[in-house]
Design an enzyme around this catalytic site. Structure first.
Site, short mmCIF file in Angstrom:
data_model
loop_
_atom_site.label_atom_id
_atom_site.label_comp_id
_atom_site.label_asym_id
_atom_site.label_seq_id
_atom_site.Cartn_x
_atom_site.Cartn_y
_atom_site.Cartn_z
N ASN A 49 6.07 -8.02 -9.24
CA ASN A 49 6.02 -9.48 -9.05
C ASN A 49 6.08 -10.28 -10.35
OD1 ASN A 49 3.45 -8.33 -9.33
ND2 ASN A 49 2.47 -10.16 -8.58
N GLY A 87 -0.63 -2.48 -8.97
CA GLY A 87 0.10 -2.40 -7.70
C GLY A 87 -0.84 -2.52 -6.51
N SER A 88 -0.40 -1.94 -5.40
CA SER A 88 -1.14 -2.12 -4.15
C SER A 88 -2.34 -1.17 -4.05
CB SER A 88 -0.19 -1.86 -2.98
OG SER A 88 0.31 -0.55 -3.08
N GLU A 126 -5.24 -1.92 -11.41
CA GLU A 126 -5.17 -3.38 -11.20
C GLU A 126 -4.55 -3.58 -9.84
OE1 GLU A 126 -6.16 -5.86 -13.23
OE2 GLU A 126 -6.80 -4.63 -14.93
N CYS A 160 -0.62 -11.76 -7.60
CA CYS A 160 -1.79 -11.01 -7.12
C CYS A 160 -3.03 -11.88 -7.05
CB CYS A 160 -2.03 -9.81 -8.03
SG CYS A 160 -2.25 -10.28 -9.75
N GLU A 170 -3.25 -8.76 2.79
CA GLU A 170 -2.92 -9.63 1.65
C GLU A 170 -1.56 -10.26 1.94
OE1 GLU A 170 -2.41 -7.44 -1.98
OE2 GLU A 170 -2.02 -9.24 -3.16
P1 NAD Z 1 3.25 -0.94 -5.18
O1 NAD Z 1 1.91 -0.31 -5.09
O2 NAD Z 1 4.18 -0.79 -4.04
O3 NAD Z 1 4.05 -0.40 -6.47
C1 NAD Z 1 3.48 -0.36 -7.74
C2 NAD Z 1 4.09 0.78 -8.54
O4 NAD Z 1 3.79 2.01 -7.91
C3 NAD Z 1 5.59 0.71 -8.69
O5 NAD Z 1 5.92 1.02 -10.03
C4 NAD Z 1 6.11 1.76 -7.74
O6 NAD Z 1 7.29 2.39 -8.17
C5 NAD Z 1 4.97 2.77 -7.70
N1 NAD Z 1 4.85 3.43 -6.40
C6 NAD Z 1 5.08 2.89 -5.17
N2 NAD Z 1 4.82 3.79 -4.20
C7 NAD Z 1 4.41 4.91 -4.82
C8 NAD Z 1 3.99 6.20 -4.37
N3 NAD Z 1 3.96 6.52 -3.07
N4 NAD Z 1 3.63 7.12 -5.29
C9 NAD Z 1 3.67 6.83 -6.61
N5 NAD Z 1 4.06 5.63 -7.09
C10 NAD Z 1 4.43 4.68 -6.22
O7 NAD Z 1 2.96 -2.47 -5.52
P2 NAD Z 1 3.98 -3.67 -5.67
O8 NAD Z 1 4.63 -3.92 -4.35
O9 NAD Z 1 4.84 -3.44 -6.86
O10 NAD Z 1 2.99 -4.86 -6.03
C11 NAD Z 1 2.29 -5.56 -5.05
C12 NAD Z 1 0.82 -5.23 -5.06
O11 NAD Z 1 0.33 -5.17 -6.37
C13 NAD Z 1 0.01 -6.32 -4.38
O12 NAD Z 1 -1.02 -5.72 -3.63
C14 NAD Z 1 -0.60 -7.10 -5.54
O13 NAD Z 1 -1.78 -7.78 -5.26
C15 NAD Z 1 -0.81 -6.01 -6.54
N6 NAD Z 1 -0.79 -6.58 -7.88
C16 NAD Z 1 -1.94 -6.54 -8.60
C17 NAD Z 1 -1.95 -7.10 -9.87
C18 NAD Z 1 -3.18 -7.10 -10.72
O14 NAD Z 1 -3.06 -7.43 -11.90
N7 NAD Z 1 -4.33 -6.74 -10.21
C19 NAD Z 1 -0.79 -7.68 -10.38
C20 NAD Z 1 0.35 -7.69 -9.61
C21 NAD Z 1 0.35 -7.12 -8.36
#
Ligand code: NAD
Length: 454
Positions: free
Chosen positions: A114, A187-188, A209, A243, A331
């Site tokens: 994002n 990420g998530s 995070e 996020c 979310e």
């Molecule tokens: P995501 O968890 O889908 O992906 C994050 C990363 O993980 C990516 O680099 C992706 O390639 C990798 N990934 C995805 N699936 C995986 C798997 N099965 N095994 C290993 N790696 C995998 O998250 P997103 O869609 O990129 O981001 C959205 C989420 O991130 C939201 O929940 C948001 O709140 C959170 N977020 C948190 C922050 C923070 O600073 N706390 C910042 C931005 C986003």
């Protein structure tokens, strides 16, 4: 793919102690800033191609934050890396105690899509400042920004020190098979759990995070117009794909209608249009469909269903929402803002606490007792009083979640500390030694020891 060779190379380089030298770290950080500044056009074009994010938003919410992190590190790095004094107890006098920050070693940074530049590069900057080597795996979802970072970093840095590896689930899973000294993941929550489990196999420490539903609580007696303006900006920045965006708003019932009207007014004034470069697309069709399905047509106050061709959902406010509505079950992570009402602060707090601990919480109130009650009774990562999202830009504050919204934090000195191990050292001279602790033991020795060590 087997990444063992890549990490072995980084370990070899780390073990030369080159990164322990503060001037090396400063030089590499300056180089990173230079490379980014010289290639801003590529960075703007890539993110625009991925989800039509404007140059204005990209500078304000990505590049300027990266540059500030580098600038702060360049000024403070010597101080942060310095040996830190600690006090010494009677039992060890005349010894001295101190703490040495040492770099963890070889780090894996996994980014989210994002804010693809800053969520990938800010942890990398903190790791470099702390003296680590870095492998960065940006999100594959915005493919052009991922490519841009890979080409800029990999063309300008020694891969044994700082390398970008592009890829999705497969590549990340392969990377996670290798032992790193620390993993920093954004990420998530669901993927965060996968990362945590993979790290546990190697006893690798993690910073996670993550996300969650961040509430804003709005009470009567505030400056309604200003509060609505700040909330609207915070929510619809990056089309709500933030996020720490306010996920839902709880408004005291006596000002509910007035507050809704004020938010509508600010949405109209902002003229959110992708074609006017002040709004962004939804990142992909999957998220577009997910978001559209969260909009209950009977509850639309402003906005409505999006345009799948353009992948744009207008700023949407849903009114008369309750915690059982679909939009309150996950979310949102998009430009949909459910607005709920409450009659007492206790009721609002209890409702927020039925959900997982959020990444952020925003309190809009002029009442000190109400503010203190909310800050004291709700557990959340971080937040703001009478504002939203802007705490992220405050480098003096730790940024991170708690409970389901994350583990650990970063930004500024907190980032440096996140990538450092703190080695506690006691140093003794040779010129004196009390014999009390040595055998043969006696009641007399024990009596004296009790006096000294308590
Ligand atoms: P995501 O968890 O889908 O992906 C994050 C990363 O993980 C990516 O680099 C992706 O390639 C990798 N990934 C995805 N699936 C995986 C798997 N099965 N095994 C290993 N790696 C995998 O998250 P997103 O869609 O990129 O981001 C959205 C989420 O991130 C939201 O929940 C948001 O709140 C959170 N977020 C948190 C922050 C923070 O600073 N706390 C910042 C931005 C986003």
């Amino acid at each position: 793919m087997d990444y063992q060779d890549v990490i072995d190379q980084q370990r070899l380089f780390f073990n030369t102690n080159a990164t322990k030298d503060i001037s090396f770290r400063s030089r590499e950080l300056k180089k990173l800033k230079n490379v980014l500044q010289k290639n801003e056009k590529l960075l703007y074009a890539s993110i625009y191609t991925d989800f039509k994010k404007s140059e204005f938003e990209t500078y304000v919410t990505e590049l300027s934050i990266i540059y500030h992190e580098i600038d702060l590190a360049l000024v403070k790095i010597k101080k942060w890396a310095r040996k830190r004094k600690a006090s010494t107890g009677l039992a060890n006098l005349p010894g001295r105690s101190y703490i040495i920050p040492e770099p963890y070693g070889s780090i894996l940074v996994i980014g989210a899509w994002n804010y693809p530049y800053q969520l990938s590069l800010c942890p990398a900057i903190a790791a470099i400042a702390a003296g680590c080597t870095v492998i960065l795996k940006p999100s594959e979802v915005p493919s052009h920004t991922s490519k841009a970072m890979a080409s800029l970093i990999n063309q300008n840095f020694d891969p044994a020190f700082f390398k970008v590896i592009e890829g999705g689930v497969q590549e990340t899973s392969d990377l996670l098979k290798v032992k790193f000294d620390k993993i920093f993941f954004t990420g998530s929550v669901s993927v965060g759990k996968i990362i945590y489990q993979a790290a546990a196999k190697h006893l690798t420490p993690v910073t996670l995070e993550l996300g969650g539903k961040s509430p804003a609580i709005v009470t009567k007696g505030i400056h309604i117009n200003m509060a609505a303006k700040r909330l609207v900006w915070a929510k619809f920045l990056n089309a709500g794909q933030t996020c720490i965006a306010p996920d839902y708003v709880l408004v005291e019932s006596s000002i509910y209608d007035q507050f809704l009207a004020a938010m509508k007014n600010h949405i109209n004034k902002a003229d959110y249009k992708v074609t006017h470069h002040n709004y962004t697309q939804i990142i992909n069709d999957k998220n577009f469909d997910r978001l559209n399905s969260l909009i209950d047509p009977d509850k639309i106050y402003v906005g409505g269903l999006g345009d799948p061709e353009e992948r744009v959902i207008p700023p949407t406010i849903l009114k008369d929402i309750s915690f059982s509505d679909k939009v309150m079950q996950e979310e949102i992570f998009g430009p949909i803002l459910p607005v709920l009402s409450f009659d007492s602060i206790d009721e609002a707090i209890t409702k927020v606490k039925t959900l997982s601990k959020p990444l952020s919480c925003y309190v809009f109130t002029k009442n000190k007792a109400v503010k203190n009650k909310i800050l004291n009774e709700i557990s959340f990562g971080g937040g703001a009083v009478n504002d939203a999202v802007m705490h992220f830009a405050e480098q003096s504050l730790p940024f991170g979640g708690v409970g389901d919204s994350g583990i650990g934090n970063y930004h500024g000195k907190y980032g440096f500390d996140t990538f450092s191990h703190f080695k506690g050292i006691l140093q003794k001279p040779f010129w004196i030694e009390l014999n009390l602790k040595y055998a043969p033991y006696s009641t007399k020795k024990l009596k004296w020891l009790k006096r000294i060590i308590g």
